[in-house]
Scaffold this motif. Sequence first.
Motif, PDB file in Angstrom:
ATOM      1  N   PRO A  46       1.050  -1.415   0.447  1.00 21.73           N
ATOM      2  CA  PRO A  46      -0.196  -0.066  -0.058  1.00 21.73           C
ATOM      3  C   PRO A  46       0.858   1.085   0.129  1.00 21.73           C
ATOM      4  O   PRO A  46       1.844   1.010   0.825  1.00 21.73           O
ATOM      5  CB  PRO A  46      -0.638  -0.234   1.031  1.00 21.73           C
ATOM      6  N   ILE A  47       0.726   2.298  -0.395  1.00 17.01           N
ATOM      7  CA  ILE A  47       1.337   3.632  -0.892  1.00 17.01           C
ATOM      8  C   ILE A  47       1.137   4.070   0.761  1.00 17.01           C
ATOM      9  O   ILE A  47       0.045   3.984   1.468  1.00 17.01           O
ATOM     10  CB  ILE A  47       0.505   4.394  -2.043  1.00 17.01           C
ATOM     11  N   LYS A  48       2.274   5.282   0.803  1.00 20.02           N
ATOM     12  CA  LYS A  48       2.685   5.508   2.384  1.00 20.02           C
ATOM     13  C   LYS A  48       1.436   6.051   2.754  1.00 20.02           C
ATOM     14  O   LYS A  48       1.426   6.938   3.272  1.00 20.02           O
ATOM     15  CB  LYS A  48       4.135   5.777   2.206  1.00 20.02           C
ATOM     16  N   GLU A  49       0.961   7.095   1.407  1.00 17.26           N
ATOM     17  CA  GLU A  49      -0.331   8.151   1.793  1.00 17.26           C
ATOM     18  C   GLU A  49      -1.083   7.674   2.750  1.00 17.26           C
ATOM     19  O   GLU A  49      -1.945   8.540   3.139  1.00 17.26           O
ATOM     20  CB  GLU A  49      -0.633   9.233  -0.090  1.00 17.26           C
ATOM     21  N   ILE A  50      -1.330   6.855   2.272  1.00 16.39           N
ATOM     22  CA  ILE A  50      -3.031   6.163   3.574  1.00 16.39           C
ATOM     23  C   ILE A  50      -2.695   6.278   4.319  1.00 16.39           C
ATOM     24  O   ILE A  50      -3.895   6.424   5.422  1.00 16.39           O
ATOM     25  CB  ILE A  50      -2.568   4.450   3.299  1.00 16.39           C
ATOM     26  N   GLU A  51      -1.331   6.967   5.217  1.00 27.66           N
ATOM     27  CA  GLU A  51      -0.751   7.585   6.558  1.00 27.66           C
ATOM     28  C   GLU A  51      -1.598   8.739   6.575  1.00 27.66           C
ATOM     29  O   GLU A  51      -2.058   8.983   7.423  1.00 27.66           O
ATOM     30  CB  GLU A  51       0.317   7.362   6.986  1.00 27.66           C
ATOM     31  N   SER A  52      -1.977   9.605   5.283  1.00 25.90           N
ATOM     32  CA  SER A  52      -2.812  11.147   6.269  1.00 25.90           C
ATOM     33  C   SER A  52      -4.032  10.230   6.151  1.00 25.90           C
ATOM     34  O   SER A  52      -4.862  11.475   6.714  1.00 25.90           O
ATOM     35  CB  SER A  52      -2.731  11.751   4.466  1.00 25.90           C
TER      36      SER A  52
END
Length: 185
Positions: A46-52
Amino acid sequence: GRTIIIGWMRGSDFNKVRMPFNQQMSFPATMELRTTPDGVKLFRWPIKEIESLYTKQREFKNMKIAVLAKSLSGLSRELIDASIEFDPEETGDIGWNLRGLKVIYQADKKAFLYNNTHLAAPAVNGKVKLRVLVDRGSIELFANDGAAVASNFALPKPENRSISLSGKGNVSLVINELKSSWPNQ
């Protein structure tokens, strides 16, 4: 400099839950080649942008499953990004129930099982890892840092937001609660 994939997930019955679409896309994920002891393999993550989307995080390090099960009994989550790591020689089989969606690690088969889907997960350096994304219409499984992946249509019951774990031995677990990426949801 990244390669990102969004897969198409067939199968749906979204009318039951009043969603404004038919079928769906998987969560965006990176694709990369990595050298392993078995040669070059393709990994998806999963792309790291999920952390947002993270709102709360619970982390449990190297805890007995019996103790952790009690801590999980009070958790209620709808949108989840969760990871587990364990030594299968110590734990044997493990059952992980996320909103009624049952994921089982079968130690003898060195694989996770979800709804008749087997996901290969042999131990790497003595550990097995699984990351699971659960939302209103899907469950996505990423074994051993993305070496094996399965994306499945799933409709957890909206009122079931429980997380439970069964088995023996110790595990490390991280649970991230997510906010919706849809406005006003």
